[in-house]
Scaffold this active site. Structure first.
Site, PDB file in Angstrom:
ATOM      1  N   HIS A   1      27.812 -98.652  48.373  1.00 22.80           N
ATOM      2  CA  HIS A   1      28.694 -98.914  49.517  1.00 22.80           C
ATOM      3  C   HIS A   1      29.283-100.311  49.584  1.00 22.80           C
ATOM      4  CE1 HIS A   1      30.389 -97.893  53.363  1.00 22.80           C
ATOM      5  NE2 HIS A   1      29.496 -98.479  54.115  1.00 22.80           N
TER       6      HIS A   1
ATOM      7  N   ASP B   1      31.288 -92.428  46.742  1.00 22.28           N
ATOM      8  CA  ASP B   1      32.513 -93.191  46.491  1.00 22.28           C
ATOM      9  C   ASP B   1      32.957 -93.082  45.044  1.00 22.28           C
ATOM     10  OD1 ASP B   1      32.434 -93.821  49.154  1.00 22.28           O
ATOM     11  OD2 ASP B   1      32.586 -95.986  48.890  1.00 22.28           O
TER      12      ASP B   1
END
Length: 476
Positions: A406, A248
């Protein structure tokens, strides 16, 4: 016995927590209100909004659905369920709810706008599905990088055949000043790193040698100036100061190209001392919704996004640190029989995108839960796993712990599941709307974990999601 008056007071506390961006506290207050009165649709609808902010989209859908069950004419509940479904790419379900909201409240201009945008998304998804081919040609095919001329008036450092620290230093300064790299250099960096990571195993296995240090970082999500603060505090990557970024890198924040180009440059400069794991936002579907595709097109070219997309699909999915820490973006698996050997054997090159099921999807999407066993995902994608699942996995594979990212953690990190599951998140004040710290983990040759926190720093006045394709995302 608590009264309806107490429930309303708790709802008001929840509303105040929402106003202060204290999403977890808001969920807690609304939950307490529901425990007193489970027939008030507003309690569920408000909790749905707080869950949207926490990216617990599965929970948000469930809450909005409960509000609609109690009050079938509750327009805001349809609206919030649609927003949550949009976030997890269930655009067809979202379309139904936006249509219902407009039907029930024809004068609602915002609902009409969102309906029109959702219709565009559905048409676009159907178009992409229609033109999809099983094995698309490489975006690098026929790309003549050497033939691209660098304009004489380009005022940045020149990039030769190898990456240099001087080029990276100049790149950082350009990005701080709001400047871009030349398109040739962007293509050159992506091509070089794609080749490096493609040749790495699906699970990279590394040690921390004597006199060296490894820093593990979680999500950075396009927050370039906060990444600069992390490096300022902890030191920049070198041959003896390893870094692992656990997925990410992109989306949401509006400096995603700056972050991923910098990380890629370091990967090229230090291929054996700088590590990158893929996250669930290094995928096409997420990039289309959450801004990275739009940012690539706005700052560079559509080709840039296609090249990044192909490089993302080449990234490793996990890193095993000192045979003790299994590090991956999401979490553990739906089947206790899944082992490190299964990860080693996984051929990630056969499947560019993670899909809706399977080991790759679970590695990118799953989350821990406090209860034993496994449960449905609060996100609406993947699943949740309990402390017993983590314990069995660690014991079966000789691990001390699983390190994952996450999820936002208010302190930047969290140690749970009796110390066996560690979450690290490196985007402080996430999306300018969550008052969380960022964190990173330093690991020396003794493999002890040293946690560090840091705060967000000011950035230029560009809002998160500035390059997202539609304003539906502004609700998330």
């Amino acid at each position: 016995m608590p009264s309806e008056k107490d429930a309303i007071a708790l709802k008001q506390k929840g509303n105040k927590a929402v106003a202060n961006h204290e999403w977890l506290n808001a969920v807690d207050y609304y939950t307490q209100a529901i425990e007193i009165n489970d027939r008030d649709a507003t309690f569920y609808c408000n909790r749905s909004q707080a869950n949207i902010k926490l990216e617990s989209y599965g929970y948000a859908v469930a809450d909005a659905s409960k509000a609609i069950e109690i009050d079938p004419d509750y327009v805001k509940a349809y609206y919030r369920r649609a927003v949550a479904n949009t976030a997890i790419l269930n655009s067809r379900e979202a379309l139904k709810d936006f249509k219902t909201a407009v039907k029930k409240d024809p004068g609602n201009k915002d609902a009409k706008l969102k309906l029109a945008e959702c219709e565009k998304i559905v048409r676009h998804v159907e178009f992409l599905r229609a033109i999809e081919i099983g094995d698309p040609p490489s975006a690098f095919e026929g790309l003549d990088i050497d033939g691209i001329a660098v304009d004489a008036n380009y005022d940045g450092a020149k990039l030769g055949e190898e990456m240099s620290q001087d080029f990276i230093d100049d790149m950082i300064q350009r990005f701080k000043n709001g400047k871009k790299l030349h398109r040739k250099y962007v293509y050159q960096i992506i091509a070089a790193v794609k080749k490096i990571v493609y040749d790495e195993p699906t699970m990279v296995e590394m040690e921390v040698p004597k006199g060296h240090q490894l820093t593990v970082c979680g999500d950075t999500h396009g927050q370039f100036f906060d990444l600069m603060e992390l490096f300022r505090l902890n030191g920049f990557p070198t041959e003896s100061h390893y870094y692992l970024f656990n997925g990410d890198f992109v989306d949401r924040g509006s400096w995603s190209t700056e972050i991923v180009l910098l990380l890629y440059a370091y990967k090229w400069l230090h291929p054996k001392a700088f590590f990158l794991n893929r996250g669930n936002h290094e995928t096409d579907d997420m990039n289309r919704v959450y801004g990275f595709e739009g940012e690539c097109k706005a700052k560079y070219t559509e080709k840039t996004f296609k090249l990044f997309s192909e490089s993302f699909s080449a990234l490793p999915l996990a890193t095993l640190i000192g045979k003790k820490y299994f590090t991956l973006h999401g979490g553990l698996f739906s089947d206790d029989k899944t082992s490190l050997d299964d990860v080693r054997k996984l051929n990630r090159h056969q499947q560019r995108q993670p899909g809706q099921q399977g080991i790759m999807m679970e590695m990118l999407w799953t989350d821990p839960q406090p209860m034993p066993g496994r449960g449905p995902s609060k996100r609406g994608v993947g699943l949740q796993f309990g402390p017993d699942v983590t314990k069995r996995f660690c014991e079966a594979n000789g691990l001390d712990a699983v390190i994952r990212s996450h999820e936002v953690r208010m302190e930047g990190y969290e140690v749970e599941h009796d110390g066996r599951c560690i979450t690290v998140f490196s985007a402080p004040r996430y999306c300018d709307s969550t008052e969380n710290k960022g964190a990173y983990i330093n690991i020396g040759p003794d493999l002890k974990l040293d946690f560090h926190q840091f705060d967000a720093v000011p950035h230029p006045d560009i809002k998160p999601m500035a390059y997202a394709q539609n304003s539906l995302t502004s609700m998330m």
